[in-house]
Design a protein around this motif. Structure first.
Motif, mmCIF file in Angstrom:
data_model
loop_
_atom_site.group_PDB
_atom_site.id
_atom_site.type_symbol
_atom_site.label_atom_id
_atom_site.label_comp_id
_atom_site.label_asym_id
_atom_site.label_seq_id
_atom_site.Cartn_x
_atom_site.Cartn_y
_atom_site.Cartn_z
ATOM 1 N N ASN A 148 72.183 39.442 43.445
ATOM 2 C CA ASN A 148 73.286 38.476 43.390
ATOM 3 C C ASN A 148 74.158 38.451 44.641
ATOM 4 O OD1 ASN A 148 73.056 37.189 40.760
ATOM 5 N ND2 ASN A 148 73.516 39.198 39.895
ATOM 6 N N GLU A 149 73.718 39.097 45.735
ATOM 7 C CA GLU A 149 74.542 39.104 46.938
ATOM 8 C C GLU A 149 74.748 37.679 47.466
ATOM 9 O OE1 GLU A 149 74.844 41.354 51.259
ATOM 10 O OE2 GLU A 149 72.894 41.166 50.284
ATOM 11 N N ALA A 150 73.655 36.926 47.573
ATOM 12 C CA ALA A 150 73.764 35.551 48.068
ATOM 13 C C ALA A 150 74.524 34.679 47.082
ATOM 14 C CB ALA A 150 72.372 34.980 48.321
ATOM 15 N N GLU A 151 74.278 34.878 45.773
ATOM 16 C CA GLU A 151 74.952 34.091 44.755
ATOM 17 C C GLU A 151 76.461 34.321 44.781
ATOM 18 O OE1 GLU A 151 72.276 35.810 44.367
ATOM 19 O OE2 GLU A 151 70.733 34.440 43.588
ATOM 20 N N LYS A 152 76.868 35.576 44.989
ATOM 21 C CA LYS A 152 78.296 35.870 45.020
ATOM 22 C C LYS A 152 78.949 35.287 46.271
ATOM 23 C CE LYS A 152 81.675 39.404 43.942
ATOM 24 N NZ LYS A 152 82.727 38.720 44.703
ATOM 25 N N ARG A 153 78.234 35.358 47.421
ATOM 26 C CA ARG A 153 78.786 34.754 48.638
ATOM 27 C C ARG A 153 79.004 33.257 48.432
ATOM 28 N NH1 ARG A 153 75.048 38.015 51.626
ATOM 29 N NH2 ARG A 153 73.729 36.172 51.924
ATOM 30 N N TYR A 154 78.017 32.592 47.802
ATOM 31 C CA TYR A 154 78.149 31.158 47.553
ATOM 32 C C TYR A 154 79.310 30.879 46.601
ATOM 33 C CZ TYR A 154 77.292 26.528 45.659
ATOM 34 O OH TYR A 154 77.458 25.238 45.243
ATOM 35 N N PHE A 155 79.385 31.635 45.510
ATOM 36 C CA PHE A 155 80.444 31.407 44.522
ATOM 37 C C PHE A 155 81.818 31.624 45.139
ATOM 38 C CE2 PHE A 155 83.365 32.883 41.223
ATOM 39 C CZ PHE A 155 83.250 31.879 40.280
ATOM 40 N N ALA A 157 82.668 31.384 48.272
ATOM 41 C CA ALA A 157 82.946 30.312 49.229
ATOM 42 C C ALA A 157 83.354 29.028 48.503
ATOM 43 C CB ALA A 157 81.723 30.054 50.110
ATOM 44 N N TRP A 158 82.674 28.738 47.374
ATOM 45 C CA TRP A 158 83.005 27.541 46.596
ATOM 46 C C TRP A 158 84.413 27.658 46.016
ATOM 47 C CZ3 TRP A 158 84.427 26.199 41.672
ATOM 48 C CH2 TRP A 158 84.277 24.862 41.324
ATOM 49 N N MET A 159 84.750 28.825 45.499
ATOM 50 C CA MET A 159 86.089 29.033 44.953
ATOM 51 C C MET A 159 87.147 28.885 46.044
ATOM 52 S SD MET A 159 86.077 29.532 41.676
ATOM 53 C CE MET A 159 87.756 30.129 41.540
ATOM 54 N N GLN A 160 86.872 29.424 47.229
ATOM 55 C CA GLN A 160 87.825 29.339 48.328
ATOM 56 C C GLN A 160 88.053 27.890 48.750
ATOM 57 O OE1 GLN A 160 89.687 31.751 49.560
ATOM 58 N NE2 GLN A 160 90.690 30.300 50.937
ATOM 59 N N LYS A 161 87.016 27.075 48.669
ATOM 60 C CA LYS A 161 87.133 25.675 49.074
ATOM 61 C C LYS A 161 87.831 24.819 48.020
ATOM 62 C CE LYS A 161 84.454 21.667 50.605
ATOM 63 N NZ LYS A 161 83.114 21.155 50.973
ATOM 64 N N TYR A 162 87.462 24.986 46.739
ATOM 65 C CA TYR A 162 87.957 24.076 45.707
ATOM 66 C C TYR A 162 89.103 24.647 44.870
ATOM 67 C CZ TYR A 162 83.818 21.344 46.836
ATOM 68 O OH TYR A 162 82.868 20.612 47.499
ATOM 69 N N HIS A 163 89.181 25.952 44.749
ATOM 70 C CA HIS A 163 90.257 26.575 43.961
ATOM 71 C C HIS A 163 90.774 27.822 44.680
ATOM 72 C CE1 HIS A 163 89.464 23.954 40.501
ATOM 73 N NE2 HIS A 163 88.179 24.144 40.748
ATOM 74 N N PRO A 164 91.340 27.635 45.869
ATOM 75 C CA PRO A 164 91.751 28.805 46.672
ATOM 76 C C PRO A 164 92.848 29.642 46.029
ATOM 77 C CG PRO A 164 92.591 26.765 47.614
ATOM 78 C CD PRO A 164 91.628 26.359 46.539
ATOM 79 N N ASP A 165 93.622 29.045 45.121
ATOM 80 C CA ASP A 165 94.732 29.775 44.507
ATOM 81 C C ASP A 165 94.363 30.420 43.171
ATOM 82 O OD1 ASP A 165 96.387 28.994 46.617
ATOM 83 O OD2 ASP A 165 96.895 27.106 45.612
ATOM 84 N N ALA A 166 93.142 30.167 42.710
ATOM 85 C CA ALA A 166 92.733 30.734 41.420
ATOM 86 C C ALA A 166 92.551 32.246 41.540
ATOM 87 C CB ALA A 166 91.438 30.088 40.947
ATOM 88 N N VAL A 167 93.008 32.942 40.514
ATOM 89 C CA VAL A 167 92.909 34.401 40.488
ATOM 90 C C VAL A 167 92.070 34.808 39.286
ATOM 91 C CG1 VAL A 167 94.195 36.569 40.321
ATOM 92 C CG2 VAL A 167 95.164 34.632 41.581
ATOM 93 N N ALA A 168 91.162 35.744 39.500
ATOM 94 C CA ALA A 168 90.296 36.196 38.412
ATOM 95 C C ALA A 168 91.105 36.905 37.330
ATOM 96 C CB ALA A 168 89.216 37.120 38.949
ATOM 97 N N PRO A 260 81.420 32.825 36.495
ATOM 98 C CA PRO A 260 80.313 33.118 37.423
ATOM 99 C C PRO A 260 79.000 33.321 36.678
ATOM 100 C CG PRO A 260 82.242 34.486 37.890
ATOM 101 C CD PRO A 260 82.490 33.827 36.572
ATOM 102 N N GLY A 261 77.898 32.997 37.336
ATOM 103 C CA GLY A 261 76.586 33.071 36.709
ATOM 104 C C GLY A 261 76.215 34.453 36.228
ATOM 105 N N TRP A 262 76.674 35.498 36.903
ATOM 106 C CA TRP A 262 76.270 36.853 36.496
ATOM 107 C C TRP A 262 76.985 37.311 35.220
ATOM 108 C CZ3 TRP A 262 78.153 35.483 41.271
ATOM 109 C CH2 TRP A 262 79.510 35.711 41.524
#
Length: 504
Positions: A148-155, A157-168, A260-262
């Motif tokens: 899931n290394e690539a999947e997490k990098r993608y996720f 990056a997507w969160m940073q672009k569309y929901h930068p203020d969202a907190v887990a 997240p998918g995982w």
């Protein structure tokens, strides 16, 4: 013309040139000298100067060895399989070893004295063992790419672009909208079973599933045969990410959450690291969720809802079906206290009038041997009968029928399907009944069996039950899984059954 060297073995400058020419022919003319290979060739050359009087000759020899190693690097990187090209360090190690193969030929050219041969042989053996060690340790310690290394990098990056203020949240999901229920009183949705209206989307907003009828209609995906209404989620058997998504919600709350998918797994782990390491192939999802109810005991909840239905106050029914019930379309002679057994209601109707209810069981009834055993059937075990039936949910929605008119009225008609009475093969118990040769759910066969027990003997005549209605909980139906998009999980079912004379 190069000057004669002071080597005691008598190797001349001309001999050096001949050796270089041989190497040039062998390497295809590539003569660039490199000292950047693993371990470094040049430092070895400097070391050799201190231990032999042939400093100049040996230095030149090792310069050529460097060129030879680089030639090996070029060759091996060109022809090596892809797995040896990445990372490039593998190619360098193999090239170093490949270059050393040329050293043996060069040694024969430049070393003729026994003393120099011994010294060079020792150096050569050391150099030969070094790359073998490097290759062995390099291959043994190379790490695989984490799951899931690539999947997490993608996720990320997507969160940073569309929901930068969202907190887990505490459990690694991201709430992007949270609308509390209206009203002054709130009830925490913390029980084992929750009733939800939901829509599932991917990160691009494409809807992959919903039980919201309005959304289905807006998307032009509405299907009359599908069930639209609250789904029942058991916290212990839904996916981990969905379970985390509803944490902290109250009855009536709406929430939009990114999972997240995982986390889309039925397994439970104590850390996100464990999910990343163990769960692969899951898809990132966005869930829109509204909680409409809850219960700790799903079976007792079904009993309560069936009792409401019997009393004419059904849950989640259409206006047309309410009118049908009020006009006496289903249960007329029994009350909520008149269940045949827990989770099963039955009411039969005789052809000449009157009702067959739990109170009338055994009155004037005899089996094929003349006994009045309430558990027995008066039909011989080899009996064949024909029936029509219609199956409904408690909201009135029809999901199956043998009657063409009913299928058309409720939007489930299938062109090419033959609508006609079906054959029932009897047996020695309700569990042995077969419908067109196939086994049926227990609630259906119990209703049929009870209909046969309603036969009355009046002198030499029989008064058989003509039709009946059975209402039963999901334990006698499709249980916790339901059936496709038509019958939801934990759904009580209604079957209206009538005996016919035979195939029409």
């Amino acid at each position: 013309m190069l000057a004669r060297s002071n080597c005691s073995d008598g190797v001349t400058a001309r001999g050096h040139v001949n050796g270089r020419e041989r190497f040039m022919r062998m390497s295809g003319g590539h003569s660039k000298v490199s000292s950047g290979l693993p371990g470094g060739i040049a430092p070895l050359a400097r070391t050799v100067r201190t231990i032999t009087p042939c400093s100049l000759g040996i230095a030149k020899t090792f310069a050529l060895l460097s060129a030879s190693a680089e030639f090996g690097l070029t060759a091996i990187y060109t022809v090596a399989p892809r797995q040896y090209k990445s990372p490039r360090l593998h190619a360098n190690k193999f090239a170093f070893a490949f270059g050393l193969l040329h050293c043996s030929r060069l040694l024969r050219i430049f070393a003729s004295s026994e003393d120099l041969k011994k010294k060079m042989r020792g150096i050569f053996i050391t150099m030969a063992l070094a790359p073998a060690f490097l290759l062995a340790t390099g291959c043994a310690t190379e790490k695989e790419t984490p799951a899931n290394e690539a999947e997490k990098r993608y996720f990320d990056a997507w969160m940073q672009k569309y929901h930068p203020d969202a907190v887990a949240t505490e459990h690694w999901v991201y709430i992007i909208d949270d609308i509390p229920a209206t009203g002054t009183s709130t009830e925490a949705a913390d029980k084992d079973y929750v009733f939800v209206t939901y829509t599932e989307k991917d990160l691009s907003g494409n809807i992959s599933g919903t039980n919201d009828i309005e959304i289905a209609k807006k998307l032009n995906q509405y299907n009359e045969t599908y069930y639209y209404g609250p789904a029942i989620w058991n916290r212990s058997s839904i996916m981990s990410g969905v379970m985390y998504a509803i944490e902290g919600m109250n009855i009536g709350d709406f929430r939009s959450v990114i999972i997240p998918g995982w986390l889309m797994s039925y397994s439970r782990y104590s850390s996100e690291k464990d999910y990343l390491a163990n769960v692969t192939g899951g898809s990132n999802a966005i869930y829109d969720i509204k909680i409409t109810g809850q219960t700790d005991d799903i079976m007792e909840w079904q009993v309560e809802e069936m009792e409401k239905f019997i009393d004419g106050k059904p849950w989640q029914t259409s206006d047309d079906f309410k009118d049908f019930i009020d006009d006496g379309g289903l249960f007329m002679a029994i009350s909520k206290a008149d269940s045949t057994e827990k989770g099963f209601y039955y009411e039969g109707r005789y052809a000449d009038g009157g009702y067959d209810t739990p109170q009338t069981l055994g009155q004037g009834q005899e089996d094929e041997d003349g006994d009045t055993d309430e558990d027995a059937s008066p039909f011989p075990s080899d009996t064949t009968v024909y029936i029509n039936y219609t199956g409904r949910l408690m909201n009135g929605q029809v999901f199956d029928t043998t009657i063409e008119r009913t299928a058309k009225d409720y939007g489930i008609y299938t062109a090419g399907k033959e609508y006609k009475p079906l054959e029932v093969s009897w047996g020695s118990s309700y569990g042995e009944l077969k419908l067109d040769g196939n086994s049926v759910i227990s609630g259906f066969s119990k209703t049929l069996w009870r209909m046969s027990q309603g036969r009355k003997t009046e002198g030499e005549e029989y008064n058989d039950v003509a039709n009946a209605t059975g209402l039963f909980w999901s334990t006698l139906g499709y249980g916790y899984s339901g059936s496709g998009n038509v019958i939801p999980a934990y759904a009580p079912l209604i079957f209206e059954i009538e005996f016919t004379e035979g195939e029409e």
